[in-house]
Design a protein around this motif. Structure first.
Motif, mmCIF file in Angstrom:
data_model
loop_
_atom_site.group_PDB
_atom_site.id
_atom_site.type_symbol
_atom_site.label_atom_id
_atom_site.label_comp_id
_atom_site.label_asym_id
_atom_site.label_seq_id
_atom_site.Cartn_x
_atom_site.Cartn_y
_atom_site.Cartn_z
ATOM 1 N N THR A 262 -35.732 26.744 19.292
ATOM 2 C CA THR A 262 -37.080 26.172 19.420
ATOM 3 C C THR A 262 -37.119 24.752 18.875
ATOM 4 O OG1 THR A 262 -37.729 26.984 17.260
ATOM 5 C CG2 THR A 262 -38.115 28.453 19.079
ATOM 6 N N VAL A 263 -36.052 24.020 19.049
ATOM 7 C CA VAL A 263 -35.898 22.738 18.356
ATOM 8 C C VAL A 263 -36.760 21.632 18.989
ATOM 9 C CG1 VAL A 263 -34.217 21.027 17.565
ATOM 10 C CG2 VAL A 263 -33.525 23.403 17.909
ATOM 11 N N HIS A 264 -37.520 20.951 18.160
ATOM 12 C CA HIS A 264 -38.252 19.772 18.622
ATOM 13 C C HIS A 264 -37.252 18.723 19.090
ATOM 14 C CE1 HIS A 264 -40.944 16.351 18.731
ATOM 15 N NE2 HIS A 264 -40.247 15.729 17.800
ATOM 16 N N GLN B 101 -28.448 23.345 15.754
ATOM 17 C CA GLN B 101 -28.130 22.191 16.596
ATOM 18 C C GLN B 101 -26.822 21.496 16.181
ATOM 19 O OE1 GLN B 101 -30.171 21.622 19.132
ATOM 20 N NE2 GLN B 101 -29.757 19.572 19.878
ATOM 21 N N HIS C 35 -30.437 29.716 16.916
ATOM 22 C CA HIS C 35 -31.498 29.444 15.959
ATOM 23 C C HIS C 35 -31.861 27.964 16.011
ATOM 24 C CE1 HIS C 35 -33.428 29.438 11.943
ATOM 25 N NE2 HIS C 35 -33.615 30.708 12.186
ATOM 26 N N TYR C 36 -33.088 27.671 15.586
ATOM 27 C CA TYR C 36 -33.473 26.254 15.586
ATOM 28 C C TYR C 36 -32.685 25.438 14.559
ATOM 29 C CZ TYR C 36 -36.554 27.542 11.672
ATOM 30 O OH TYR C 36 -37.050 28.007 10.477
ATOM 31 N N ARG C 37 -31.976 26.124 13.673
ATOM 32 C CA ARG C 37 -31.154 25.401 12.697
ATOM 33 C C ARG C 37 -29.722 25.182 13.182
ATOM 34 N NH1 ARG C 37 -32.872 27.316 6.727
ATOM 35 N NH2 ARG C 37 -35.090 27.582 7.120
ATOM 36 N N ASN D 79 -34.007 32.300 19.562
ATOM 37 C CA ASN D 79 -34.874 31.541 18.734
ATOM 38 C C ASN D 79 -34.502 30.047 18.708
ATOM 39 O OD1 ASN D 79 -36.956 31.367 16.874
ATOM 40 N ND2 ASN D 79 -35.596 31.570 15.144
#
Lengths: 264, 248
Positions: free
Chosen positions: B186-188, B164, B160-162, B184
């Motif tokens: 998708t981290v900037h 990291q 998930h992008y959360r 998913n």
């Protein structure tokens, strides 16, 4: 091969006009390694994104004014590249009006509403903000997640403010059909396809159902990756002219109406 | 740039859909995105409850296509109703598998030594990489099994992008864990950050097909500011090495 994928694999930008209508500065609790405005602009440069309309993440809480100040600074640092949404927090009718007018006077382009604060979008404190948006024909971006209650509230606002573009963020994250129904009832509404999961076929299904002229593209940067969010449009199989409407044409029309397109 | 998809599937259906995802759809999508190889699971997996049937169909579907490497499901034989763990690993390799998929919540088991140690022992003995989805195997569990079976490579997907803050130390502490950057994740600025931490060898290109649009994952990798060498390793090189090591 898909021409935009081919370009990306060759290290080339897409070569399209692109405006990001859903971006952020600030932070949530989880890690994003580089949250700086400079990193957003660097990403925009790599992808050929002309402008990004940003709201501060503190629009979700009673510190929204701090966030608006930060957005204003970013707009000044990157004129024409960073556009601003006023983060509207329901402090009270008079205070909301004062805040919205102040920031619009500073050159902000639209209003951002988030109901993570537990307060519904049709709360009386927001009334002046909605009315100002309608009067000035500026866009209102609402965080949505497809719930019946949420879309009902936004629908009432869209009906009461027919001259303001109403952008439904994260369209299709849940309850895809509910968004399509909403669009049939509200001609001033636009689907904002920002959503991390990028479900296969969603952009195409929405374009088939409501028309590409009623969709805008956003990325949710600085949380999500702009390139990844562009990919869902590039992979949609839509004709180029439809993609171009979603990626920038409609946004330019909305911003022009709000008097903000000349800088984008 | 070669692209080898670590996180994709076909052949199954999911609630709300009226047909199964055909292998031809996967192949077409690969063509559209310039993806030259794929580690394929039976997916979406939620309604696929017959592991033996699903695996046989997967092997048959992949056989005519050199670019498709099967990733069959394996299940602990904890109740004695299945082939032995050793037999399942051997069958997978005999049918060209490049990895195997463990899905505890779908197949009704839990990750506990007293239940599944024989499965991971058998897979480690065959050096058969294990595909694990973060939706079914949380970070605690992933770390625990990576520590207990350090010679067993894991492909950790569905991130998930959360994630990291958890993902970076997981990779740093467990070099046998490899993360798919497919949906998913998708981290900037996330990918370049992990590469700068020296983790490029543990990152794998993945799309999340059929649930997610593959072009999104290709764009993420192709447009991230990393070196060409790191990009190519993530795009294909790392997964090619993992798959080539299966059974050796």
């Amino acid at each position: 091969m898909n021409q935009f994928v081919e370009k990306a694999l060759a290290g080339l930008p897409p070569g399209l006009d692109i405006i990001d209508m859903h971006a952020h500065v600030g932070c949530f609790s989880y890690t994003v390694p580089d949250r700086s405005v400079g990193s957003i602009v660097a990403s925009m440069d790599r992808l050929g994104i002309a402008a990004a309309a940003v709201a501060h993440i503190r629009c979700t809480n009673a510190d929204a004014e701090y966030g608006n100040e930060i957005v204003c600074n970013a707009m000044q640092e990157y004129p024409g590249r960073i556009l601003g949404y006023v983060g509207v927090f329901p402090y009270g009718r008079t205070e909301v009006r004062r805040n919205v007018e102040r920031w619009l006077g500073e050159g902000f382009s639209g209003l951002k509403f988030h109901d993570m604060n537990g307060i519904p979008y049709n709360h009386p404190s927001y009334a002046h903000a909605h009315a100002i948006a309608n009067e000035r024909r500026i866009p209102m971006l609402f965080h949505t997640w497809g719930t019946e209650k949420q879309l009902d509230h936004v629908g009432r606002i869209a009906s009461a403010c027919p001259d303001a573009p109403v952008l439904l963020a994260h369209a299709g994250a849940e309850a895809e059909e509910r968004y399509v129904d909403f669009m049939k009832k509200h001609p001033n509404a636009f689907l904002d396809v920002t959503y991390s999961r990028s479900p296969r076929g969603l952009v195409r299904r929405f374009a088939d159902a409501v028309g590409a002229a009623r969709m805008v593209w956003g990325s949710d940067v600085n949380v999500l990756n702009q390139a990844q969010q562009l990919g869902k449009v590039f992979g949609s199989g839509l004709p180029l002219e439809d993609m171009q409407m979603i990626l920038a044409g409609n946004a330019r029309r909305i911003l022009e109406q709000a008097g903000a397109a000349s800088s984008a | 740039m070669d692209l080898f998809d670590a996180q994709c599937g076909a052949l199954a259906t999911e609630p709300g859909r009226t047909r199964r995802v055909a292998v031809d759809e996967l192949l077409q999508s690969m063509d559209d995105c310039g993806i030259t190889g794929a580690l394929v699971r039976v997916a979406p997996g939620t309604l696929e409850t017959d592991v033996d049937l699903a695996n046989r169909r997967l092997f048959d579907a992949c056989k005519p296509h050199d670019q498709l490497i099967p990733c069959p499901v394996v299940v602990p034989n904890s109740a004695g109703d299945l082939p032995s763990e050793e037999q399942q690993a051997a069958d997978a390799l005999a049918n060209g598998a490049g990895a195997v998929w463990v899905r505890p919540s779908i197949d009704d088991w839990i990750v506990a030594d007293w239940l599944c140690a024989p499965l991971f022992d058998a897979l480690e003995a065959k050096h058969l990489p294990v595909f694990a989805d973060a939706g079914m195997i949380d970070f605690h569990t992933m770390a625990a099994i990576a520590a207990k079976w350090p010679r067993l490579p894991f492909i950790y997907a569905g991130l998930h992008y959360r994630d990291q803050r958890k993902l970076v130390p997981l990779l740093r502490n467990f070099p046998n864990v490899h993360a798919s950057i497919g949906s998913n994740y998708t981290v900037h600025s996330g990918l370049e950050h992990m590469v700068a931490q020296g983790l490029a060898k543990q990152l794998l290109f993945g799309t999340g097909f059929p649930e997610s649009e593959p072009a999104a994952a290709v764009m993420l990798l192709a447009c991230s500011p990393v070196s060409d060498a790191d990009r190519q390793a993530i795009a294909a090189g790392n997964l090619v090495s993992l798959v080539a090591g299966a059974g050796r």
